[in-house]
Enzyme design. Structure first.
Site, PDB file in Angstrom:
ATOM      1  N   THR A  63       0.796  -1.236   0.000  1.00 29.02           N
ATOM      2  CA  THR A  63       0.000   0.000   0.000  1.00 29.02           C
ATOM      3  C   THR A  63       0.829   1.287   0.000  1.00 29.02           C
ATOM      4  O   THR A  63       0.268   2.371   0.080  1.00 29.02           O
ATOM      5  CB  THR A  63      -0.941   0.033   1.227  1.00 29.02           C
ATOM      6  OG1 THR A  63      -0.156  -0.117   2.412  1.00 29.02           O
ATOM      7  CG2 THR A  63      -1.984  -1.075   1.155  1.00 29.02           C
ATOM      8  N   TYR A 126       0.373   1.387  -8.168  1.00 27.97           N
ATOM      9  CA  TYR A 126      -0.504   0.847  -7.121  1.00 27.97           C
ATOM     10  C   TYR A 126      -1.896   0.555  -7.678  1.00 27.97           C
ATOM     11  O   TYR A 126      -2.424  -0.550  -7.512  1.00 27.97           O
ATOM     12  CB  TYR A 126      -0.576   1.840  -5.955  1.00 27.97           C
ATOM     13  CG  TYR A 126      -1.591   1.459  -4.899  1.00 27.97           C
ATOM     14  CD1 TYR A 126      -1.418   0.331  -4.116  1.00 27.97           C
ATOM     15  CD2 TYR A 126      -2.726   2.248  -4.684  1.00 27.97           C
ATOM     16  CE1 TYR A 126      -2.345  -0.020  -3.139  1.00 27.97           C
ATOM     17  CE2 TYR A 126      -3.655   1.907  -3.717  1.00 27.97           C
ATOM     18  CZ  TYR A 126      -3.463   0.775  -2.951  1.00 27.97           C
ATOM     19  OH  TYR A 126      -4.395   0.433  -2.000  1.00 27.97           O
ATOM     20  N   LYS A 130      -3.599  -3.205  -8.191  1.00 24.75           N
ATOM     21  CA  LYS A 130      -4.813  -3.547  -7.436  1.00 24.75           C
ATOM     22  C   LYS A 130      -5.946  -3.950  -8.393  1.00 24.75           C
ATOM     23  O   LYS A 130      -6.713  -4.868  -8.102  1.00 24.75           O
ATOM     24  CB  LYS A 130      -5.256  -2.374  -6.552  1.00 24.75           C
ATOM     25  CG  LYS A 130      -4.356  -2.119  -5.359  1.00 24.75           C
ATOM     26  CD  LYS A 130      -4.292  -3.271  -4.366  1.00 24.75           C
ATOM     27  CE  LYS A 130      -5.528  -3.378  -3.506  1.00 24.75           C
ATOM     28  NZ  LYS A 130      -5.412  -4.480  -2.517  1.00 24.75           N
TER      29      LYS A 130
END
Length: 282
Positions: A63, A126, A130
């Protein structure tokens, strides 16, 4: 049911563990990297089979949004490959999976809350990893529930709320972005929603979850300081352009929660009520 929870040392994983006591009808296997390496396909298959797992809640993820721009390989392993391994393993047992995702699957150019069917367009490593994790999990396991969330905070781990309280006490002045808009999410509220889904029966598909209400990072900081009783720190509004970061942030990441509320009959608290609860615990 026997439920595997990954990433149990993170914000959401810790909140899930606290709620397990209120849901004693299930057996839980709380794991982090020390107990189970979710990038190791063989280890996952063995763990799921040996412990006769019925469902998986994957709270583990890479994250660090800015670091992800340089660590694409590790980010892909944790955010895309691992969910695929977990989903494939639980599919063999006819089980279900809850995969946590993010508002970063959108580019943030909307002007009205994002619904689950809106076109995805991530513009960071990111966000792309995801999204790949969402797609891989749904492909590998038919009973996959994707929950996209945003602006997560809790009493555990590092997060915006704790950082702003710390900086508010240390610094006479802070500059905070005012032109990025979203909805904060108290990890405990998200955990409550996950348990509602587990106990009522997982309905596969994509869902959005954050607290109710809309705010900027600047306004959020002002509220954090007000509730925490921090008066000595002056907070200035900044444009995104004044605070450049390696990864692009969505300017608008408000999520429409109608689907999860209607499917599971849940009420979602207003962001400020949840923020007060969290700060009182801190």
């Amino acid at each position: 049911m026997k439920i595997l929870i990954t990433g149990c040392n993170g914000q959401l994983g810790n909140e899930m563990q606290l709620l397990e006591a209120e849901n004693p009808q299930h057996t839980y296997f709380n794991t982090d990297v020390a107990e189970l390496d979710i990038t190791d396909q063989q280890a996952i298959e063995q763990f799921v089979e040996e412990n006769a797992i019925d469902g998986i809640v994957n709270c583990a993820a890479y994250t660090a949004v800015d670091k992800a721009e340089e660590n694409q390989e590790l980010c892909t392993k944790l955010n895309a490959t691992a969910p695929e391994y977990l989903a494939a393993a639980i599919e063999k047992r006819g089980g279900w999976m809850v995969q946590i995702s993010t508002d970063y699957v959108f580019d943030g150019t909307n002007h009205k809350p994002y619904v689950e069917s809106d076109p995805v367009c991530p513009n960071s490593v990111y966000g792309r990893t995801k999204l790949a994790g969402e797609e891989a999990a749904q492909k590998a396991c038919r009973k996959t529930m994707i929950i996209r969330t945003a602006w997560l905070y809790s009493t555990f781990g590092n997060n915006f709320v704790k950082t702003m309280i710390r900086l508010g006490k240390e610094k006479p002045e802070l500059g905070v972005i005012f032109d990025q808009i979203g909805s904060p999410t108290y990890a405990r509220d998200l955990a409550v929603a996950i348990f509602a889904a587990i106990n009522q029966g997982i309905v596969p598909g994509i869902y959005h979850f954050s607290n109710e209400g809309v705010i900027s990072w600047y306004d959020f900081t002002k509220a954090i300081h007000r509730i925490a009783g921090i008066t000595q720190c002056h907070v200035r509004p900044l444009h995104t352009s004044e605070y450049p970061t390696p990864a692009n942030r969505p300017h608008y990441s408000v999520l429409d929660k109608t689907k999860i509320k209607q499917t599971y009959g849940i009420e979602i608290p207003y962001w400020e009520e949840s923020l007060k609860e969290c700060i009182e615990k801190l």
